[in-house]
Design an enzyme around this catalytic site. Structure first.
Site, short mmCIF file in Angstrom:
data_model
loop_
_atom_site.label_atom_id
_atom_site.label_comp_id
_atom_site.label_asym_id
_atom_site.label_seq_id
_atom_site.Cartn_x
_atom_site.Cartn_y
_atom_site.Cartn_z
N ARG A 1 0.86 -1.18 0.00
CA ARG A 1 0.00 0.00 0.00
C ARG A 1 0.90 1.24 0.00
O ARG A 1 2.01 1.21 0.50
CB ARG A 1 -0.88 0.03 1.26
CG ARG A 1 -2.02 -0.95 1.19
CD ARG A 1 -2.96 -0.78 2.36
NE ARG A 1 -2.38 -1.25 3.60
CZ ARG A 1 -1.84 -0.51 4.55
NH1 ARG A 1 -1.81 0.81 4.43
NH2 ARG A 1 -1.33 -1.03 5.63
N TYR B 1 -1.29 -3.45 -6.85
CA TYR B 1 -1.15 -4.13 -5.55
C TYR B 1 -2.50 -4.20 -4.82
O TYR B 1 -3.26 -3.23 -4.80
CB TYR B 1 -0.10 -3.41 -4.67
CG TYR B 1 -0.11 -3.98 -3.28
CD1 TYR B 1 0.53 -5.20 -3.03
CD2 TYR B 1 -0.80 -3.37 -2.25
CE1 TYR B 1 0.47 -5.77 -1.77
CE2 TYR B 1 -0.85 -3.93 -0.98
CZ TYR B 1 -0.22 -5.13 -0.75
OH TYR B 1 -0.30 -5.69 0.50
N LYS C 1 -9.62 -2.21 1.44
CA LYS C 1 -9.30 -1.06 2.28
C LYS C 1 -10.05 0.20 1.83
O LYS C 1 -10.50 1.00 2.65
CB LYS C 1 -7.79 -0.79 2.26
CG LYS C 1 -6.95 -1.98 2.69
CD LYS C 1 -7.22 -2.38 4.10
CE LYS C 1 -6.22 -3.43 4.57
NZ LYS C 1 -6.48 -3.84 5.96
N HIS D 1 -10.93 -2.02 11.40
CA HIS D 1 -9.83 -2.88 10.94
C HIS D 1 -9.68 -4.01 11.98
O HIS D 1 -8.71 -4.04 12.74
CB HIS D 1 -8.56 -2.03 10.86
CG HIS D 1 -7.41 -2.68 10.16
ND1 HIS D 1 -6.11 -2.26 10.34
CD2 HIS D 1 -7.35 -3.69 9.29
CE1 HIS D 1 -5.31 -3.01 9.60
NE2 HIS D 1 -6.04 -3.89 8.95
N SER E 1 -1.42 -3.54 10.85
CA SER E 1 -1.04 -4.50 9.83
C SER E 1 0.18 -5.31 10.28
O SER E 1 1.08 -4.76 10.92
CB SER E 1 -0.68 -3.78 8.53
OG SER E 1 -1.72 -2.90 8.18
N ALA E 2 0.17 -6.59 9.94
CA ALA E 2 1.30 -7.48 10.22
C ALA E 2 1.60 -7.66 11.72
O ALA E 2 2.75 -7.78 12.12
CB ALA E 2 2.55 -7.03 9.47
N CYS E 3 0.54 -7.66 12.56
CA CYS E 3 0.72 -7.96 13.99
C CYS E 3 0.01 -9.25 14.37
O CYS E 3 -0.28 -9.50 15.54
CB CYS E 3 0.18 -6.82 14.86
SG CYS E 3 1.26 -5.41 14.97
N ASP F 1 -9.72 -9.45 8.91
CA ASP F 1 -9.17 -8.10 8.66
C ASP F 1 -10.17 -6.96 8.92
O ASP F 1 -9.75 -5.91 9.36
CB ASP F 1 -8.68 -8.02 7.21
CG ASP F 1 -7.75 -6.84 6.96
OD1 ASP F 1 -6.90 -6.55 7.83
OD2 ASP F 1 -7.87 -6.20 5.90
N ARG G 1 1.95 -12.07 -0.58
CA ARG G 1 0.59 -12.30 -0.10
C ARG G 1 -0.02 -13.56 -0.69
O ARG G 1 0.39 -14.04 -1.74
CB ARG G 1 -0.31 -11.11 -0.53
CG ARG G 1 0.09 -9.78 0.08
CD ARG G 1 -0.38 -9.69 1.50
NE ARG G 1 0.03 -8.46 2.15
CZ ARG G 1 -0.72 -7.85 3.09
NH1 ARG G 1 -1.88 -8.35 3.45
NH2 ARG G 1 -0.28 -6.77 3.68
N GLY H 1 -1.21 -20.18 19.83
CA GLY H 1 -2.37 -20.84 20.45
C GLY H 1 -2.56 -20.47 21.91
O GLY H 1 -3.69 -20.43 22.42
C1 OXD Z 1 -3.11 -4.43 5.69
C2 OXD Z 1 -3.74 -5.55 4.98
O1 OXD Z 1 -2.13 -3.87 5.19
O2 OXD Z 1 -4.68 -6.13 5.55
O3 OXD Z 1 -3.59 -4.08 6.78
O4 OXD Z 1 -3.36 -5.86 3.84
MN MN Z 2 -5.36 -5.14 7.29
#
Ligand code: OXD
Ligand code: MN
Length: 580
Positions: free
Chosen positions: A71, A199, A208, A228, A250-252, A277, A365, A490
């Protein structure tokens, strides 16, 4: 499937075609046959590469332009008539200027190209909570991704024809030139224009652009929330089902949490995915908050996915998936860092892998239909949405933020969300201390001024006395040596269990100025090998550190000037005073 000339959809598409002058127009019907024909065409054109048909059934690899892999927040704009309505959290351009600029780019841009018209529905097709849109695009890759990610085609068009209103999204890959790339939103017109990128987050406009930026604006006007957030279903050993929605930057690990596998020690618990998401949250007639996942598929980060970290995701990647920017093994299998087996021979650009370099792009992705997920919950299709017991905010913080804390009430919870922060890479850091404030994980996605957004959140407390509890979690606390204190994955279910028990008044907590925290004995740690000192570290409240944190939060809120609701500043003052 082309609608009649009186239809608003047809009129708009004709208008777009006059501007973009496509060689041909293809109205997508959303059938499997159409999807397969588009895949075959993309393979012929070299846009998709079939990957090993033995191991990976009907899976494909797409390599994007090397400059077009993520993004682009700096090229993403919210174009409202009044700049203040977009707020300091968004790039802004006056709508007239933005339209002039984009008209210039779109003019004739689809000559010799096919214009795909994709009517789509975000949310279950017959749910009153769902909203529709039409994306026109000159990318068949976008069309096949939209097939996996949304309910698209004839049924969505029928609903659009019935309702007359839809979000209008224009997309062209243009020349894929970063200097001619813009992702523009016009919330007042319910329209999106995206040019120059293929992308996912920039080009799959349902995700988004529509389901967060435009929907957050619509939601404010209509009294709901577009967030989100993942949505997860948790069935306890007694067979009772509960639903949680959780926001993380994102990415957490949102996808991992949404597909969590209970540890052996928590036998009898079951976890299923509603969404990974985005959540649209509405109050029902009884004042309960209900959630739908507007999406029908996942567009997840691949690196790090393996049988241990996310067994469900790993399983669902074996068939009917589109990979973007992963590497390849000599057997033509997709390969990524953290896959745990196989040797990559080609990197994500299709070049031989050099030693020491990553084979997959870090933001590579997968796109896959939600129905391929072994933990998919059929409740994802429930038209009324699922009742949410608790909302969870979280970030990646090595220090300070405890494993879990509970907001004392809704207002305190909104402050917790507004103050959310996560450690970031240097590239995205917007604060000197390596932390990026990412309120409600919506920094890149809120389609209007954050001050107004917080006010909208706060208003819910006057509308219902059955709102979900609000919690903050942090799976990423480290010790002085940089070792993670909590095992994560888990085992996070133990924290969710405490949250659910709290919601039912069945678990204890200690009150602290920053929120209610479990004591060690309040958490179910049965069968977990964790040192008591690690638990103490995870549940400590460092008063001096929190005082400093409150000063930093005050500075962050102050950026939004007089749009910050007074209830939020007074809540901040209350917590700060309790700490002194
Ligand atoms: C993000 C996604 O960047 O979900 O948050 O792709
Ligand atoms: Mn996201």
């Amino acid at each position: 499937m082309i609608p009649n000339t009186a239809s608003s959809a047809r009129k708009w598409v004709e208008e777009v075609a006059r501007l973009t002058q496509p060689g041909r127009i293809h109205w997508c019907d959303g059938s499997r046959e159409e999807y397969e024909a588009l895949l075959a065409q993309l393979v012929r054109e070299g846009e998709l590469i079939p990957v090993n048909g033995g191991q990976f059934e009907d899976c494909y690899l797409h390599r994007s332009h090397p400059s077009d892999v993520a993004r682009v927040e700096n090229l993403t704009f919210v174009c409202t008539a009044d700049r203040e309505d977009a707020g300091p959290n968004n790039n802004w351009m006056p709508p007239d200027n933005a339209h002039r600029l984009l008209d210039g780019l779109f003019e004739g841009c689809m000559r010799d190209r096919v214009m795909y018209v994709i009517p789509y529905c975000m949310g279950p097709i017959n749910s009153p909570l769902s909203r529709c849109g039409i994306e026109v695009t000159d990318s068949a890759y976008v069309a096949v991704n939209m097939y996996l990610m949304t309910r698209m085609g004839a049924q969505a068009l029928a609903r659009i024809e019935r309702e007359g209103e839809f979000v209008k999204g224009m997309h062209s890959i243009g020349e894929l030139d970063p200097k001619r790339r813009y992702i523009m939103h016009f919330p007042e017109e319910l329209s999106i224009r995206s040019y120059g990128s293929g992308y996912g987050g920039n080009a799959l406009l349902g995700k988004k652009c529509h389901a967060l930026r435009i929907a957050s604006w619509q939601a404010r006007q209509e009294g709901w929330l577009a967030e989100h957030m993942l949505i997860v279903e948790i069935e306890d050993p007694a067979g009772e089902k509960h639903y949680l929605a959780a926001a993380f930057p994102s990415a957490c690990g949102k996808t991992n949490l949404a597909m969590l596998i209970p540890p052996d020690a928590l036998a009898g618990w079951k976890v299923r995915t509603i969404g990974d998401d985005i959540a649209w949250l509405h109050l029902d007639g009884d004042g309960r908050m209900r959630a739908i996942n507007p999406e029908a598929g996942y567009f997840g980060v691949v690196p790090g996915t393996n049988r241990e970290t996310n067994h469900n995701a790993f399983e669902m990647l074996q068939r009917d998936a589109i990979f973007t920017n992963v590497g390849l093994t000599s057997d033509m299998e997709p390969w990524w860092e953290g896959r745990k087996f196989g040797i990559p021979t080609l990197n994500w650009k299709g070049e031989p892998v050099k030693s020491g370099e990553k084979a997959a792009h870090p933001n590579s992705r997968f796109t896959v239909s939600a129905r391929c997920n072994p933990s998919y919950s059929p409740m994802a299709e429930h038209e009324a949405g699922v009742p949410i017991a608790a909302l969870i905010f979280g970030g990646r913080r090595a220090r300070l933020a405890p494993l879990v804390m509970e907001a004392r009430d809704w207002r305190h919870g909104v402050l917790m969300g507004a103050a959310m922060a996560s450690e970031s890479t240097a590239a995205s850091s917007d604060s000197g201390n390596g932390l990026r404030r990412d309120p409600m994980a919506m920094k890149p996605f809120c389609g209007y001024n954050f001050g107004d957004y917080w006010k909208h959140w706060l208003n819910f407390s006057g509308r219902s006395d059955r709102l979900p509890g609000i919690y903050h979690v942090n799976w990423f606390r480290q010790d002085e040596a940089g070792k993670f204190l909590w095992p994560g994955f888990g085992e996070n279910l133990r924290v969710l269990q405490w949250i659910l028990d709290r919601c039912k008044g069945r678990a204890d907590a200690r009150e602290t100025p920053v929120g209610n925290l479990p004591r060690r004995r309040d958490l179910n740690l049965q069968g977990l090998d964790i040192a008591p000192e690690a638990m103490d570290g995870l549940l400590e409240v460092d008063t001096e550190g929190w005082r400093e944190e409150m000063r930093s939060i005050a500075e962050h809120l102050a950026q939004y000037g007089d749009r910050v609701p007074s209830e939020l500043t007074s809540e901040h003052a209350r917590v700060a005073a309790a700490l002194s």
